[in-house]
Design a protein around this motif. Structure first.
Motif, PDB file in Angstrom:
ATOM      1  N   VAL A  66     -20.882  -4.969  -2.996  1.00  0.00           N
ATOM      2  CA  VAL A  66     -21.010  -3.634  -2.411  1.00  0.00           C
ATOM      3  C   VAL A  66     -19.633  -2.970  -2.298  1.00  0.00           C
ATOM      4  CG1 VAL A  66     -21.656  -2.379  -0.306  1.00  0.00           C
ATOM      5  CG2 VAL A  66     -23.193  -4.119  -1.242  1.00  0.00           C
ATOM      6  N   ALA A  67     -18.628  -3.717  -1.884  1.00  0.00           N
ATOM      7  CA  ALA A  67     -17.272  -3.162  -1.766  1.00  0.00           C
ATOM      8  C   ALA A  67     -16.719  -2.745  -3.133  1.00  0.00           C
ATOM      9  CB  ALA A  67     -16.345  -4.189  -1.109  1.00  0.00           C
ATOM     10  N   ALA A  68     -16.906  -3.595  -4.139  1.00  0.00           N
ATOM     11  CA  ALA A  68     -16.431  -3.268  -5.490  1.00  0.00           C
ATOM     12  C   ALA A  68     -17.192  -2.066  -6.048  1.00  0.00           C
ATOM     13  CB  ALA A  68     -16.579  -4.472  -6.412  1.00  0.00           C
ATOM     14  N   ARG A  69     -18.483  -2.022  -5.774  1.00  0.00           N
ATOM     15  CA  ARG A  69     -19.307  -0.903  -6.261  1.00  0.00           C
ATOM     16  C   ARG A  69     -18.861   0.412  -5.629  1.00  0.00           C
ATOM     17  NH1 ARG A  69     -25.571  -1.014  -7.323  1.00  0.00           N
ATOM     18  NH2 ARG A  69     -24.769  -1.285  -9.402  1.00  0.00           N
ATOM     19  N   GLU A  70     -18.502   0.393  -4.366  1.00  0.00           N
ATOM     20  CA  GLU A  70     -18.040   1.623  -3.709  1.00  0.00           C
ATOM     21  C   GLU A  70     -16.804   2.186  -4.416  1.00  0.00           C
ATOM     22  OE1 GLU A  70     -17.504   0.673   0.421  1.00  0.00           O
ATOM     23  OE2 GLU A  70     -19.659   0.594   0.788  1.00  0.00           O
ATOM     24  N   ILE A  71     -15.893   1.316  -4.786  1.00  0.00           N
ATOM     25  CA  ILE A  71     -14.692   1.762  -5.510  1.00  0.00           C
ATOM     26  C   ILE A  71     -15.084   2.317  -6.877  1.00  0.00           C
ATOM     27  CG2 ILE A  71     -12.534   0.992  -6.590  1.00  0.00           C
ATOM     28  CD1 ILE A  71     -12.361  -1.071  -4.232  1.00  0.00           C
ATOM     29  N   THR A  72     -15.989   1.629  -7.565  1.00  0.00           N
ATOM     30  CA  THR A  72     -16.449   2.085  -8.877  1.00  0.00           C
ATOM     31  C   THR A  72     -17.086   3.463  -8.775  1.00  0.00           C
ATOM     32  OG1 THR A  72     -16.791  -0.184  -9.610  1.00  0.00           O
ATOM     33  CG2 THR A  72     -17.970   1.537 -10.829  1.00  0.00           C
ATOM     34  N   GLN A  73     -17.952   3.657  -7.786  1.00  0.00           N
ATOM     35  CA  GLN A  73     -18.625   4.945  -7.622  1.00  0.00           C
ATOM     36  C   GLN A  73     -17.639   6.046  -7.234  1.00  0.00           C
ATOM     37  OE1 GLN A  73     -21.724   3.789  -4.875  1.00  0.00           O
ATOM     38  NE2 GLN A  73     -23.139   3.322  -6.543  1.00  0.00           N
ATOM     39  N   LEU A  74     -16.663   5.702  -6.414  1.00  0.00           N
ATOM     40  CA  LEU A  74     -15.640   6.677  -6.061  1.00  0.00           C
ATOM     41  C   LEU A  74     -14.859   7.093  -7.305  1.00  0.00           C
ATOM     42  CD1 LEU A  74     -14.087   8.310  -3.950  1.00  0.00           C
ATOM     43  CD2 LEU A  74     -12.669   6.280  -3.543  1.00  0.00           C
ATOM     44  N   TYR A  75     -14.515   6.134  -8.143  1.00  0.00           N
ATOM     45  CA  TYR A  75     -13.807   6.444  -9.388  1.00  0.00           C
ATOM     46  C   TYR A  75     -14.653   7.362 -10.282  1.00  0.00           C
ATOM     47  CZ  TYR A  75     -11.738   6.149 -13.965  1.00  0.00           C
ATOM     48  OH  TYR A  75     -11.194   6.493 -15.175  1.00  0.00           O
ATOM     49  N   GLU A  76     -15.948   7.094 -10.357  1.00  0.00           N
ATOM     50  CA  GLU A  76     -16.814   7.919 -11.205  1.00  0.00           C
ATOM     51  C   GLU A  76     -16.905   9.351 -10.682  1.00  0.00           C
ATOM     52  OE1 GLU A  76     -20.230   5.190 -11.095  1.00  0.00           O
ATOM     53  OE2 GLU A  76     -20.055   5.080 -13.283  1.00  0.00           O
ATOM     54  N   ARG A  77     -16.811   9.533  -9.363  1.00  0.00           N
ATOM     55  CA  ARG A  77     -16.870  10.877  -8.772  1.00  0.00           C
ATOM     56  C   ARG A  77     -15.525  11.593  -8.831  1.00  0.00           C
ATOM     57  NH1 ARG A  77     -19.726   8.044  -4.847  1.00  0.00           N
ATOM     58  NH2 ARG A  77     -17.960   8.109  -3.429  1.00  0.00           N
ATOM     59  N   ASP A  78     -14.444  10.835  -8.611  1.00  0.00           N
ATOM     60  CA  ASP A  78     -13.118  11.452  -8.517  1.00  0.00           C
ATOM     61  C   ASP A  78     -12.069  10.437  -8.941  1.00  0.00           C
ATOM     62  OD1 ASP A  78     -10.844  12.919  -7.866  1.00  0.00           O
ATOM     63  OD2 ASP A  78     -11.015  12.519  -5.716  1.00  0.00           O
ATOM     64  N   SER A  79     -11.781  10.390 -10.221  1.00  0.00           N
ATOM     65  CA  SER A  79     -10.869   9.373 -10.734  1.00  0.00           C
ATOM     66  C   SER A  79      -9.469   9.494 -10.139  1.00  0.00           C
ATOM     67  CB  SER A  79     -10.807   9.424 -12.264  1.00  0.00           C
ATOM     68  OG  SER A  79     -10.318  10.680 -12.700  1.00  0.00           O
ATOM     69  N   VAL A  82      -8.724   7.400  -6.741  1.00  0.00           N
ATOM     70  CA  VAL A  82      -8.711   5.934  -6.737  1.00  0.00           C
ATOM     71  C   VAL A  82      -7.401   5.454  -7.340  1.00  0.00           C
ATOM     72  CG1 VAL A  82      -9.863   3.867  -7.583  1.00  0.00           C
ATOM     73  CG2 VAL A  82     -11.222   5.849  -6.959  1.00  0.00           C
ATOM     74  N   GLY A  83      -6.665   4.694  -6.567  1.00  0.00           N
ATOM     75  CA  GLY A  83      -5.378   4.190  -7.023  1.00  0.00           C
ATOM     76  C   GLY A  83      -5.515   2.884  -7.783  1.00  0.00           C
ATOM     77  N   PRO A  84      -4.450   2.472  -8.453  1.00  0.00           N
ATOM     78  CA  PRO A  84      -4.458   1.219  -9.207  1.00  0.00           C
ATOM     79  C   PRO A  84      -4.779   0.002  -8.344  1.00  0.00           C
ATOM     80  CG  PRO A  84      -2.483   2.496  -9.714  1.00  0.00           C
ATOM     81  CD  PRO A  84      -3.186   3.192  -8.600  1.00  0.00           C
ATOM     82  N   GLY A  85      -4.341   0.018  -7.093  1.00  0.00           N
ATOM     83  CA  GLY A  85      -4.642  -1.096  -6.189  1.00  0.00           C
ATOM     84  C   GLY A  85      -6.127  -1.205  -5.904  1.00  0.00           C
ATOM     85  N   ASP A  86      -6.781  -0.051  -5.752  1.00  0.00           N
ATOM     86  CA  ASP A  86      -8.235  -0.049  -5.524  1.00  0.00           C
ATOM     87  C   ASP A  86      -8.973  -0.588  -6.746  1.00  0.00           C
ATOM     88  OD1 ASP A  86      -7.997   1.105  -2.957  1.00  0.00           O
ATOM     89  OD2 ASP A  86      -7.918   3.118  -3.839  1.00  0.00           O
ATOM     90  N   VAL A  87      -8.546  -0.144  -7.923  1.00  0.00           N
ATOM     91  CA  VAL A  87      -9.171  -0.610  -9.165  1.00  0.00           C
ATOM     92  C   VAL A  87      -8.992  -2.121  -9.293  1.00  0.00           C
ATOM     93  CG1 VAL A  87      -9.063  -0.508 -11.694  1.00  0.00           C
ATOM     94  CG2 VAL A  87      -8.940   1.609 -10.345  1.00  0.00           C
ATOM     95  N   ALA A  88      -7.794  -2.602  -9.016  1.00  0.00           N
ATOM     96  CA  ALA A  88      -7.535  -4.045  -9.089  1.00  0.00           C
ATOM     97  C   ALA A  88      -8.391  -4.805  -8.091  1.00  0.00           C
ATOM     98  CB  ALA A  88      -6.056  -4.326  -8.837  1.00  0.00           C
ATOM     99  N   ALA A  89      -8.561  -4.260  -6.890  1.00  0.00           N
ATOM    100  CA  ALA A  89      -9.400  -4.923  -5.879  1.00  0.00           C
ATOM    101  C   ALA A  89     -10.846  -5.011  -6.357  1.00  0.00           C
ATOM    102  CB  ALA A  89      -9.321  -4.170  -4.556  1.00  0.00           C
ATOM    103  N   ALA A  90     -11.359  -3.938  -6.960  1.00  0.00           N
ATOM    104  CA  ALA A  90     -12.729  -3.954  -7.461  1.00  0.00           C
ATOM    105  C   ALA A  90     -12.876  -4.982  -8.585  1.00  0.00           C
ATOM    106  CB  ALA A  90     -13.135  -2.562  -7.959  1.00  0.00           C
ATOM    107  N   ILE A  91     -11.942  -4.986  -9.518  1.00  0.00           N
ATOM    108  CA  ILE A  91     -12.005  -5.936 -10.630  1.00  0.00           C
ATOM    109  C   ILE A  91     -11.935  -7.367 -10.111  1.00  0.00           C
ATOM    110  CG2 ILE A  91     -10.751  -6.808 -12.648  1.00  0.00           C
ATOM    111  CD1 ILE A  91     -10.038  -3.831 -13.244  1.00  0.00           C
ATOM    112  N   ASN A  92     -11.032  -7.620  -9.168  1.00  0.00           N
ATOM    113  CA  ASN A  92     -10.932  -8.963  -8.602  1.00  0.00           C
ATOM    114  C   ASN A  92     -12.221  -9.371  -7.902  1.00  0.00           C
ATOM    115  OD1 ASN A  92      -8.324  -9.314  -9.550  1.00  0.00           O
ATOM    116  ND2 ASN A  92      -7.377  -8.614  -7.651  1.00  0.00           N
ATOM    117  N   GLY A  93     -12.854  -8.426  -7.207  1.00  0.00           N
ATOM    118  CA  GLY A  93     -14.128  -8.708  -6.556  1.00  0.00           C
ATOM    119  C   GLY A  93     -15.216  -9.033  -7.565  1.00  0.00           C
ATOM    120  N   TYR A  94     -15.321  -8.221  -8.604  1.00  0.00           N
ATOM    121  CA  TYR A  94     -16.316  -8.477  -9.651  1.00  0.00           C
ATOM    122  C   TYR A  94     -16.059  -9.824 -10.327  1.00  0.00           C
ATOM    123  CZ  TYR A  94     -17.994  -3.587  -9.564  1.00  0.00           C
ATOM    124  OH  TYR A  94     -18.543  -2.364  -9.220  1.00  0.00           O
TER     125      TYR A  94
END
Length: 117
Positions: A66-79, A82-94
């Motif tokens: 759910v946490a990784a998905r929130e970052i993904t959805q935020l990126y899809e709405r407003d790239s 979302v910072g590189p740290g957020d993207v890395a956190a989502a990827i690490n979670g996945y």
């Protein structure tokens, strides 16, 4: 029917295909990675729509998704939001979920028994 070896092979093949995208443009690979992990969770018997029902370690897996998905959805709405740290956190979670499912869930005899007629 649940076939752990086949599922694992499919999942690993798909993840391997995503690794190049993750290296070249990680943020743009998030939606596809999200779909893979969601499908893996679904095929493993997780109810991602209702994380409250899960207990123990499994609850943590759904919460991580759910946490990784929130970052993904935020990126899809407003790239730009979302910072590189957020993207890395989502990827690490996945990736953590992927490893957990490949290692623990495909060998779970209860899942195989649940899918038998």
């Amino acid at each position: 029917m649940y076939e752990p070896g086949l599922d694992r092979h499919d999942w690993e093949s798909e993840m391997q295909g995503l690794e190049d995208q993750l290296g070249e443009n990680p943020a743009e690979a998030l939606p596809e990675l999200d779909r893979l992990i969601e499908r893996m969770l679904d095929e493993s018997g997780y109810d991602v729509a209702d994380p409250v029902v899960r207990e123990g370690e499994e609850r943590e897996i759904v919460a991580e998704f759910v946490a990784a998905r929130e970052i993904t959805q935020l990126y899809e709405r407003d790239s730009d939001g979302v910072g590189p740290g957020d993207v890395a956190a989502a990827i690490n979670g996945y990736r953590a979920i992927f490893e957990y499912l490949v290692t623990n869930r495909v060998s779970d005899p209860d899942l195989a028994a649940a899918d038998e007629p």
